[in-house]
Scaffold this motif. Structure first.
Motif, PDB file in Angstrom:
ATOM      1  N   MET A 255       0.837  -1.207   0.000  1.00  0.00           N
ATOM      2  CA  MET A 255       0.000   0.000   0.000  1.00  0.00           C
ATOM      3  C   MET A 255       0.870   1.254   0.000  1.00  0.00           C
ATOM      4  O   MET A 255       1.998   1.244   0.507  1.00  0.00           O
ATOM      5  CB  MET A 255      -0.909   0.010   1.221  1.00  0.00           C
ATOM      6  N   PRO A 256       0.352   2.348  -0.550  1.00  0.00           N
ATOM      7  CA  PRO A 256       1.113   3.602  -0.539  1.00  0.00           C
ATOM      8  C   PRO A 256       1.490   4.022   0.880  1.00  0.00           C
ATOM      9  O   PRO A 256       0.780   3.724   1.849  1.00  0.00           O
ATOM     10  CB  PRO A 256       0.132   4.611  -1.167  1.00  0.00           C
ATOM     11  N   TYR A 257       2.613   4.728   0.987  1.00  0.00           N
ATOM     12  CA  TYR A 257       3.109   5.167   2.290  1.00  0.00           C
ATOM     13  C   TYR A 257       2.073   6.014   3.018  1.00  0.00           C
ATOM     14  O   TYR A 257       1.959   5.953   4.248  1.00  0.00           O
ATOM     15  CB  TYR A 257       4.397   5.961   2.083  1.00  0.00           C
ATOM     16  N   ALA A 258       1.294   6.816   2.257  1.00  0.00           N
ATOM     17  CA  ALA A 258       0.281   7.676   2.878  1.00  0.00           C
ATOM     18  C   ALA A 258      -0.752   6.844   3.637  1.00  0.00           C
ATOM     19  O   ALA A 258      -1.301   7.306   4.645  1.00  0.00           O
ATOM     20  CB  ALA A 258      -0.411   8.518   1.813  1.00  0.00           C
TER      21      ALA A 258
ATOM     22  N   LEU B 287      15.428   1.955 -12.175  1.00  0.00           N
ATOM     23  CA  LEU B 287      15.184   2.931 -13.230  1.00  0.00           C
ATOM     24  C   LEU B 287      16.460   3.735 -13.491  1.00  0.00           C
ATOM     25  O   LEU B 287      16.997   4.355 -12.575  1.00  0.00           O
ATOM     26  CB  LEU B 287      14.058   3.871 -12.804  1.00  0.00           C
ATOM     27  N   PRO B 288      16.967   3.742 -14.695  1.00  0.00           N
ATOM     28  CA  PRO B 288      18.191   4.498 -14.984  1.00  0.00           C
ATOM     29  C   PRO B 288      17.982   5.999 -14.746  1.00  0.00           C
ATOM     30  O   PRO B 288      16.914   6.538 -15.040  1.00  0.00           O
ATOM     31  CB  PRO B 288      18.446   4.204 -16.469  1.00  0.00           C
ATOM     32  N   PHE B 289      18.993   6.646 -14.180  1.00  0.00           N
ATOM     33  CA  PHE B 289      18.954   8.089 -13.947  1.00  0.00           C
ATOM     34  C   PHE B 289      20.171   8.683 -14.651  1.00  0.00           C
ATOM     35  O   PHE B 289      21.270   8.682 -14.128  1.00  0.00           O
ATOM     36  CB  PHE B 289      18.983   8.364 -12.433  1.00  0.00           C
TER      37      PHE B 289
ATOM     38  N   VAL C 271       8.551  12.773  -0.912  1.00  0.00           N
ATOM     39  CA  VAL C 271       7.952  12.983  -2.234  1.00  0.00           C
ATOM     40  C   VAL C 271       8.933  12.589  -3.327  1.00  0.00           C
ATOM     41  O   VAL C 271       8.563  11.933  -4.310  1.00  0.00           O
ATOM     42  CB  VAL C 271       7.502  14.456  -2.397  1.00  0.00           C
ATOM     43  N   ILE C 272      10.199  12.940  -3.170  1.00  0.00           N
ATOM     44  CA  ILE C 272      11.198  12.552  -4.173  1.00  0.00           C
ATOM     45  C   ILE C 272      11.364  11.036  -4.198  1.00  0.00           C
ATOM     46  O   ILE C 272      11.521  10.429  -5.273  1.00  0.00           O
ATOM     47  CB  ILE C 272      12.551  13.241  -3.896  1.00  0.00           C
ATOM     48  N   LEU C 273      11.300  10.403  -3.037  1.00  0.00           N
ATOM     49  CA  LEU C 273      11.411   8.941  -2.972  1.00  0.00           C
ATOM     50  C   LEU C 273      10.187   8.243  -3.571  1.00  0.00           C
ATOM     51  O   LEU C 273      10.240   7.054  -3.894  1.00  0.00           O
ATOM     52  CB  LEU C 273      11.569   8.495  -1.513  1.00  0.00           C
TER      53      LEU C 273
ATOM     54  N   ALA D 201       4.877   6.524 -12.656  1.00  0.00           N
ATOM     55  CA  ALA D 201       4.566   5.636 -13.784  1.00  0.00           C
ATOM     56  C   ALA D 201       5.282   4.303 -13.634  1.00  0.00           C
ATOM     57  O   ALA D 201       4.834   3.286 -14.174  1.00  0.00           O
ATOM     58  CB  ALA D 201       4.950   6.304 -15.105  1.00  0.00           C
ATOM     59  N   ASP D 202       6.398   4.293 -12.899  1.00  0.00           N
ATOM     60  CA  ASP D 202       7.136   3.052 -12.628  1.00  0.00           C
ATOM     61  C   ASP D 202       7.834   3.210 -11.277  1.00  0.00           C
ATOM     62  O   ASP D 202       9.058   3.231 -11.180  1.00  0.00           O
ATOM     63  CB  ASP D 202       8.145   2.773 -13.734  1.00  0.00           C
ATOM     64  N   LEU D 203       6.996   3.337 -10.244  1.00  0.00           N
ATOM     65  CA  LEU D 203       7.501   3.692  -8.919  1.00  0.00           C
ATOM     66  C   LEU D 203       8.460   2.651  -8.361  1.00  0.00           C
ATOM     67  O   LEU D 203       9.477   2.991  -7.753  1.00  0.00           O
ATOM     68  CB  LEU D 203       6.319   3.895  -7.961  1.00  0.00           C
TER      69      LEU D 203
END
Length: 593
Positions: free
Chosen positions: A123-126, A352-354, A404-406, A425-427
């Protein structure tokens, strides 16, 4: 009852339905064997009471016609031997039925519990910010246990016992239609009235029990988690009273359930006994055949032995289902929520490549129930390999910005993009790219090795990565001094090691996965200045290789960052190299003694 059956069907996975069909088939077989046992008892009593007369078997006719020329003694011996073999077989079937139905029901409960726990983790952190963990623990453990005990198993038992009772009633109706009709005329309304009185109270009792389970669990968690402060303040009595009040209310709900469950049984037994006594009295008063009466009474005696317990169990299971519906409601509601909000990922997720840039575009975030935004219009662009310091007063939104960035928190407005792609989109892929060292360190009650390689099985742990993370986190001397080294236990929440050591274990954990983006949310706050300097020096070697975000109160922690952003009231009010930022903002300048 229909609601309980619907809940039960939703708990059963496709691959388990065959097992449940076997359970139902065995229940049907058991019901026919019980009916056959009733017929055998009837036959045996008829032979004993009237050795020379015809033996009329319900649904079959005169048994002597099937065995012409056979003496009564031989027939009695033959029937007794057949009954002995039959009852042995019946006992084996009933044992098999109990074993299979309980194994199947408990297995379903284990699957549901695991599914709930997996769902909570996904579940989402929120979600976890808005729900007390005691509620999730209760649902995944206690509520599922009650769903099994008071819904799944009762549904199976009710079907099984209903078939037995129905089969027995058919035998009774054929053998003695008038007494059976009278019994049904009296018992059916009685059962209906008793259930109408008892079941609403059982439902309320079940709801109360679920509420008190959660309150009690929350009291235990809070009392044990804060035991250090509680003992110093001498507040043990408050938490004991809080838990004791909840436990008393739970005991009240449970004894009400037990007492109310007994009411139908006592009512039905009393009514049936009164019917038997009345029948015997009417027979004597009308000078009817005593032998015929004894046969019918023997049949009713066996019915009291088999039908009455079966009927009692049917009613008991109905009451259990009514009590267990509260637990089932919680479980089903959470399963529905998980199904709506959690998308399962198949197989391993690649990071995910950065390569280009990380962009925060007009990001707003507001916590549920809050009246103002925790973040408002945040704009930030970060390139790979940069070291970013995040500073600001307490409550300014620094940790919220990191979350939020995480991707732990989704922006209310705006977006966070990596190379032009929204992280949500691809958390999962984005979070596999990151590592985080929180201010409040979470540690398993396990070994150092398992805390560093968190969530990885023993045969999959890379010892070279563990050793590299230990070196980088400045844990080498500490590990070397321990008799068990990396196999040393840290205790619950890491109580056996110091705060600084816990922080360094968290750093080693973040580095073990070789993330390309590191987040230090006050990640060096528990370290002394000398150790902090060593960790910062080690991290300096990562500059250019990894992107590093450092949230800090100590200005020394962010002095060497490429850029420092100043957060105030949920907004980035300024950014730049530390020296130029310190010139513009007095709060960033070192205090002069």
């Amino acid at each position: 009852m229909l609601l309980a059956i619907r809940h039960s069907l939703r708990m059963i996975r496709e691959d388990q339905r065959r097992r449940w069909m076997i359970v139902l088939a065995i229940a049907v077989l058991a019901s026919f064997m019980e009916a056959a046992a009733a017929v055998m008892i009837f036959v045996l009593l008829g032979l004993v009471n009237n050795p020379g007369d015809s033996i009329d078997v319900p649904l079959i006719g005169d048994l002597r016609d099937s065995f012409p020329g056979t003496s009564s003694d031989t027939l009695i011996v033959g029937i007794a031997a057949t009954m002995a073999v039959f009852f042995l077989l019946r006992g084996g079937v009933l044992i098999l039925q109990a074993f299979i139905q309980n194994r199947t029901a408990q297995g379903t409960g284990a699957i549901v519990s695991r599914k709930l726990f997996a769902g909570y983790l996904a579940m989402p952190y929120a979600f976890h910010l808005s729900r007390n963990s005691a509620e999730s623990i209760r649902n995944a453990y206690q509520s599922v246990s009650e769903l099994v005990a008071y819904v799944l198993i009762p549904v199976v038992l009710m079907v099984s016992e209903s078939l037995v009772v129905l089969a027995m009633l058919v035998v009774l109706a054929v053998a003695a239609p008038v007494p059976t009709a009278v019994a049904l005329a009296v018992l059916a309304p009685l059962v209906f009235v008793v259930l109408r009185v008892v079941q609403p109270r059982l439902r309320r009792s079940g709801e109360s029990a679920q509420s008190e389970y959660e309150i009690g669990l929350r009291s235990i968690q809070q009392g044990l988690r804060g035991v250090r402060e509680i003992k110093v303040l001498g507040r043990e009595g408050y938490f004991e009273e809080q838990f004791g009040r909840s436990r008393t209310q739970l005991a009240h709900a449970q004894y009400i359930r037990t007492a109310l469950t007994e009411v139908p049984r006592i009512s039905i037994e009393t009514s049936l006994l009164l019917l038997i006594v009345s029948y015997l009295g009417i027979t004597a008063a009308t000078s009817s055949s005593v032998e015929d009466s004894l046969t019918v009474l023997g049949l009713f005696g066996y019915a009291a032995f088999r039908v009455l317990p079966g009927m009692n169990r049917v009613v008991t299971q109905l009451n259990n289902m009514k009590y267990g519906l509260a637990a089932a409601d919680f479980v089903v509601a959470d399963l529905d929520m998980i199904k709506r909000q959690v998308e399962a990922t198949a197989g391993a997720v690649e990071p995910l490549p950065f390569r280009g840039e990380l962009q925060l575009e007009d990001v707003h975030f507001r916590y549920s129930g809050a009246e103002v935004d925790a973040l408002a219009g945040v704009e930030l662009t970060v390139r790979p390999g940069e070291s970013i310091g995040i500073v600001g007063p307490t409550g300014s939104g620094k940790t919220t910005l990191v979350d939020v960035i995480l991707g732990l928190l989704a922006p209310s407005e705006g977006s966070v993009r990596v190379d032009g792609v929204d992280i949500h989109a691809d958390l999962f892929a984005w979070q596999r790219t990151t590592g985080v060292v929180p201010q409040m360190v979470f540690l398993l009650d396990d070994t150092l090795r398992h805390n560093i390689a968190l969530g990885i099985r023993d045969d999959e742990i890379d010892e070279e990565l563990v050793d590299a993370a230990v070196r980088l986190a400045q844990l080498e001397d500490f590990v070397r001094e321990l008799p068990d080294g990396l196999d040393a236990m840290v205790g619950e929440s890491g109580v056996r090691i110091s705060g600084g050591q816990r922080q360094r274990v968290a750093i080693a954990r973040a580095l073990y996965h070789q993330p390309s983006v590191l987040f230090f949310d006050e990640g060096t706050s528990a370290l002394d200045q000398a150790t902090e300097a060593e960790v910062i020096a080690a991290l300096e070697r990562l500059r250019g290789e990894r992107t590093i975000f450092t949230v800090a109160h100590r200005l020394s922690t962010v002095r060497t960052c490429d850029r420092v952003v100043l957060v105030r009231d949920g907004q980035i009010v300024d950014s730049g190299p530390y020296e130029s930022l310190a010139e513009r903002h007095a709060e960033l300048r070192p205090a002069v003694p």
